[in-house]
Design a protein around this motif. Structure first.
Motif, short mmCIF file in Angstrom:
data_model
loop_
_atom_site.label_atom_id
_atom_site.label_comp_id
_atom_site.label_asym_id
_atom_site.label_seq_id
_atom_site.Cartn_x
_atom_site.Cartn_y
_atom_site.Cartn_z
N GLN A 70 37.55 47.52 26.64
CA GLN A 70 37.48 46.24 25.94
C GLN A 70 38.80 45.91 25.25
OE1 GLN A 70 35.04 44.13 26.11
NE2 GLN A 70 33.51 45.40 27.10
N ASP A 74 41.78 42.06 28.35
CA ASP A 74 42.41 40.73 28.36
C ASP A 74 43.79 40.78 29.03
OD1 ASP A 74 40.22 39.82 27.06
OD2 ASP A 74 41.20 39.39 25.16
N SER A 91 37.96 32.64 28.99
CA SER A 91 36.96 32.23 28.01
C SER A 91 35.88 33.29 27.79
CB SER A 91 36.29 30.92 28.44
OG SER A 91 35.70 31.06 29.74
N LYS A 92 35.52 34.02 28.85
CA LYS A 92 34.48 35.04 28.73
C LYS A 92 34.87 36.26 29.56
CE LYS A 92 30.62 31.78 28.18
NZ LYS A 92 29.34 31.32 28.75
N ARG A 93 34.35 37.39 29.16
CA ARG A 93 34.53 38.62 29.93
C ARG A 93 33.29 39.48 29.76
NH1 ARG A 93 38.80 42.17 26.28
NH2 ARG A 93 37.44 42.40 24.46
N HIS A 94 32.97 40.23 30.80
CA HIS A 94 31.76 41.05 30.75
C HIS A 94 31.94 42.25 31.68
CE1 HIS A 94 27.59 42.31 30.68
NE2 HIS A 94 27.57 42.25 32.01
N ASP A 104 35.81 34.93 33.19
CA ASP A 104 35.66 33.49 33.36
C ASP A 104 36.91 32.79 32.84
OD1 ASP A 104 33.17 33.98 34.33
OD2 ASP A 104 32.11 33.42 32.50
N LYS A 113 35.58 32.05 38.23
CA LYS A 113 34.95 33.31 37.87
C LYS A 113 35.48 34.40 38.79
CE LYS A 113 30.63 33.71 36.69
NZ LYS A 113 29.14 33.73 36.73
#
Length: 208
Positions: A70, A74, A91-94, A104, A113
């Protein structure tokens, strides 16, 4: 001296009112027009988006041998975006339990995506792109500073416009109060609009 000070203050407030209004003009028009497009998106072309999914090769992903956590996800995502030519803002990460990362990226008019696994060159890329109406929809809601110089400048512009929106009515109220001797109609309009805003916010809060 009091009259001179009052005259200087009035000229200063009038100048602030003028230039905040001029600065707001373009942005308010954009928000008003994009809001109209959102309300009546069927009237404008490009309201529907096209989604395509493809499998591409990523050297960056294939050569990643160190664990992606984590903390460094980025940085890794930005390296992948530069390699694959993605232009949106992260905008998003998973991360799923099996080690698959989903990133995303978004920008006005498009959404990307990326499904990628460290050490695997095969990357799944889904691109959802829209036309004129979709771009205005996204632009209407766009905010924040991350993602590069373009997004930073847009975030600063929105913040300056928000400040101008505060200064513009306050300076207008000041000039009205100084110029008008009979302020009854002004108090009625100001009080009515304030009551409407406060009442609307209170009503929305009570819906929770």
């Amino acid at each position: 001296s009091c009259c001179i000070w009052s005259a200087k203050m009035y000229r200063l407030i009038r100048t602030i009112h003028l230039f905040t209004g001029l600065g707001l003009a373009a942005l308010i028009f954009m928000y008003a027009f994009s809001g109209f497009v959102i309300l009546h998106h069927d009237w404008f072309p490009g309201s529907d988006s096209e989604k395509t999914t493809s499998v591409v090769t990523s050297v960056v992903a294939g050569q990643t041998t160190t664990p992606v956590t984590q903390d460094n996800a980025d940085v890794w995502a930005r390296e992948l975006a530069r390699e694959l030519g993605l232009h949106g803002r992260l905008s998003k990460r998973h991360r799923s339990e099996d080690g698959l990362w989903t990133f995303d990226f978004g920008r006005p008019g498009s959404y990307e995506k990326l499904n990628v696994r460290p050490g695997d060159e095969q990357v799944t890329l889904t691109v959802e792109a829209g036309g004129f109406a979709r771009i205005l929809d996204r632009l209407h809601h766009f905010h924040g500073f991350s993602g590069g110089l373009r997004f930073l400048m847009w975030g600063i512009l929105v913040d300056l416009a928000s400040l101008a929106m505060i200064m513009f009515p306050l300076s207008g109220i000041y000039m009205w109060y100084v110029l008008k001797k009979d302020r009854r109609l002004g108090w009625l309009v100001l009080g009515g609009s304030t009551a409407y805003v406060v009442g609307s916010i209170t009503f929305l809060l009570m819906l929770k």
